[in-house]
Design an enzyme around this catalytic site. Structure first.
Site, mmCIF file in Angstrom:
data_model
loop_
_atom_site.group_PDB
_atom_site.id
_atom_site.type_symbol
_atom_site.label_atom_id
_atom_site.label_comp_id
_atom_site.label_asym_id
_atom_site.label_seq_id
_atom_site.Cartn_x
_atom_site.Cartn_y
_atom_site.Cartn_z
ATOM 1 N N THR A 44 0.835 -1.216 0.000
ATOM 2 C CA THR A 44 0.000 0.000 0.000
ATOM 3 C C THR A 44 0.861 1.253 0.000
ATOM 4 O O THR A 44 0.652 2.168 -0.797
ATOM 5 C CB THR A 44 -0.904 0.012 1.246
ATOM 6 O OG1 THR A 44 -1.668 -1.184 1.284
ATOM 7 C CG2 THR A 44 -1.832 1.207 1.229
ATOM 8 N N TYR A 107 -12.738 -4.137 -2.431
ATOM 9 C CA TYR A 107 -13.898 -3.684 -3.197
ATOM 10 C C TYR A 107 -15.022 -4.715 -3.299
ATOM 11 O O TYR A 107 -16.173 -4.411 -3.051
ATOM 12 C CB TYR A 107 -13.512 -3.208 -4.606
ATOM 13 C CG TYR A 107 -14.684 -2.590 -5.358
ATOM 14 C CD1 TYR A 107 -15.142 -1.318 -5.024
ATOM 15 C CD2 TYR A 107 -15.356 -3.299 -6.339
ATOM 16 C CE1 TYR A 107 -16.234 -0.777 -5.677
ATOM 17 C CE2 TYR A 107 -16.454 -2.762 -6.993
ATOM 18 C CZ TYR A 107 -16.884 -1.503 -6.658
ATOM 19 O OH TYR A 107 -17.969 -0.958 -7.293
ATOM 20 N N TYR A 133 -2.608 -10.210 4.833
ATOM 21 C CA TYR A 133 -2.641 -8.776 5.179
ATOM 22 C C TYR A 133 -4.084 -8.342 5.333
ATOM 23 O O TYR A 133 -4.839 -8.315 4.359
ATOM 24 C CB TYR A 133 -1.920 -7.985 4.082
ATOM 25 C CG TYR A 133 -1.892 -6.483 4.250
ATOM 26 C CD1 TYR A 133 -2.151 -5.857 5.465
ATOM 27 C CD2 TYR A 133 -1.571 -5.655 3.163
ATOM 28 C CE1 TYR A 133 -2.116 -4.480 5.595
ATOM 29 C CE2 TYR A 133 -1.524 -4.279 3.278
ATOM 30 C CZ TYR A 133 -1.796 -3.694 4.495
ATOM 31 O OH TYR A 133 -1.752 -2.319 4.617
ATOM 32 N N ARG A 138 -9.102 -0.075 4.448
ATOM 33 C CA ARG A 138 -8.817 0.200 3.041
ATOM 34 C C ARG A 138 -9.504 -0.786 2.101
ATOM 35 O O ARG A 138 -9.828 -0.431 0.973
ATOM 36 C CB ARG A 138 -7.309 0.187 2.798
ATOM 37 C CG ARG A 138 -6.577 1.261 3.578
ATOM 38 C CD ARG A 138 -5.181 1.515 3.050
ATOM 39 N NE ARG A 138 -5.197 2.227 1.791
ATOM 40 C CZ ARG A 138 -4.498 3.328 1.525
ATOM 41 N NH1 ARG A 138 -3.736 3.872 2.454
ATOM 42 N NH2 ARG A 138 -4.541 3.887 0.350
ATOM 43 N N LYS A 161 -0.141 -9.818 8.699
ATOM 44 C CA LYS A 161 -0.016 -8.403 9.046
ATOM 45 C C LYS A 161 -1.415 -7.949 9.425
ATOM 46 O O LYS A 161 -2.297 -7.856 8.569
ATOM 47 C CB LYS A 161 0.519 -7.586 7.867
ATOM 48 C CG LYS A 161 0.560 -6.083 8.135
ATOM 49 C CD LYS A 161 0.977 -5.311 6.889
ATOM 50 C CE LYS A 161 0.946 -3.798 7.131
ATOM 51 N NZ LYS A 161 1.277 -3.025 5.906
ATOM 52 N N ILE A 203 5.088 -4.015 10.474
ATOM 53 C CA ILE A 203 5.374 -3.532 9.121
ATOM 54 C C ILE A 203 4.991 -2.060 9.153
ATOM 55 O O ILE A 203 3.817 -1.710 9.223
ATOM 56 C CB ILE A 203 4.614 -4.329 8.056
ATOM 57 C CG1 ILE A 203 5.130 -5.770 8.039
ATOM 58 C CG2 ILE A 203 4.790 -3.682 6.677
ATOM 59 C CD1 ILE A 203 4.409 -6.694 7.075
#
Length: 298
Positions: A44, A107, A133, A138, A161, A203
């Site tokens: 990202t 999405y 992740y 997001r 993560k 991270i």
């Protein structure tokens, strides 16, 4: 095991939006010098969403070249299409990367069953170790602990993560996975607490400009010296927060440029440069956090 401060590295670009190799090489050397434990390439923070697949692969391979084997490289390979994620992952077979960081599909908002099947199929189509992740802020989709636990049973899924900031998940996951399964924070603001509750590291976005401090803080925490780790973290707290005053990686790219670490703070649309008001807030946070200028004055 990969433990400590791992940087979610920015992708430096020139004034025309092309990958800036000089700045990229300098950033890699900066992290080697300051003992960052690993680099996540083109995630990202590395603007994976605005790089095409050819650029994406080329940038990861450049980082492998520039690292000269001195620091592990993890490639961001997530996609909201399972087939696309597999294709991208397969581009790095036998490349020398340590593993892949694969984001929850964004999405299309799959069910927990859909998430399981997505990551299962990726794992079946590669020998590269996979780090899940989860960042629902997001992606619009939250991978629940029960799904993580189920996926942890697959051979090459080695960790997660976790970027929800929900610290209550750590114990739930940790007690139901094998001892080598990596639990890595994806939230600088709560990373120290995450490690104190049993996590293996972070991270980090902050590590882009404060690699030495983040590395030292994580190392102390992993040695259970939370008093001194928290002293460092308290100094960084204002920058942890300011780096998300606008959408990541807008603030961190501006900060890296302001500190002389990259030649330009170019972003690709739909990302736009940091606003003037946010610049002032971030500039103040840099001073409060005592992050030293690298090549030029603020």
């Amino acid at each position: 095991m990969l433990k400590g401060s791992i940087v979610a590295i920015i992708t430096p670009m020139d004034e025309k939006g092309k990958i800036c190799k000089t700045s990229l090489k300098n950033l890699i050397q900066y992290h080697i010098k300051n003992k960052t434990k690993g680099i996540v390439a083109v995630g990202t923070t590395g603007e994976s969403s605005t790089l095409n697949q050819e650029e994406h692969v080329h940038t990861v391979l450049l980082m492998l070249e520039f690292s000269e084997g001195k620091i592990p490289i993890i490639a961001g390979t997530g996609a909201n299409s399972t087939s696309e994620a597999i294709i991208l992952t397969n581009k790095f077979e036998k490349s020398g990367i340590l593993g892949c960081l694969t984001v929850v599909p964004y999405y299309n908002k799959p069910t927990q069953k859909g998430l399981y099947e997505h990551f299962k199929l990726i794992s079946e189509n590669t020998d590269i170790p996979q780090i899940l992740y989860n960042v629902p802020s997001r992606t619009g989709c939250d991978m629940l602990p029960k799904t993580v636990i189920k996926l942890s049973k697959l051979n090459n899924i080695i960790g997660i993560k976790e970027a929800t900031g929900d610290l209550s998940r750590i114990n739930t996951i940790k007690k139901n996975v094998n001892k080598n399964f990596l639990l890595i924070s994806g939230d600088d603001n709560t990373a120290l607490d995450f490690i104190q509750l049993g996590g293996n590291g972070v991270i980090s976005v902050t590590a882009n400009i404060a690699a030495k401090q983040m590395s030292k803080m994580c190392n102390l925490a992993l040695k259970n010296d939370f008093i001194n780790a928290r002293i460092i973290n308290n100094k960084l707290q204002s920058i942890h927060e300011a780096l998300f005053i606008e959408s990541n990686p807008i603030p961190i790219k501006w900060a890296a440029w302001k500190l002389g670490m990259i030649k330009y703070h170019t972003l690709r649309l739909p990302l736009t440069p940091l606003s003037f008001n946010s610049q002032n807030i971030l500039k103040k946070a840099l001073k409060q956090s005592n992050i030293k200028n690298h090549f030029k004055n603020i």
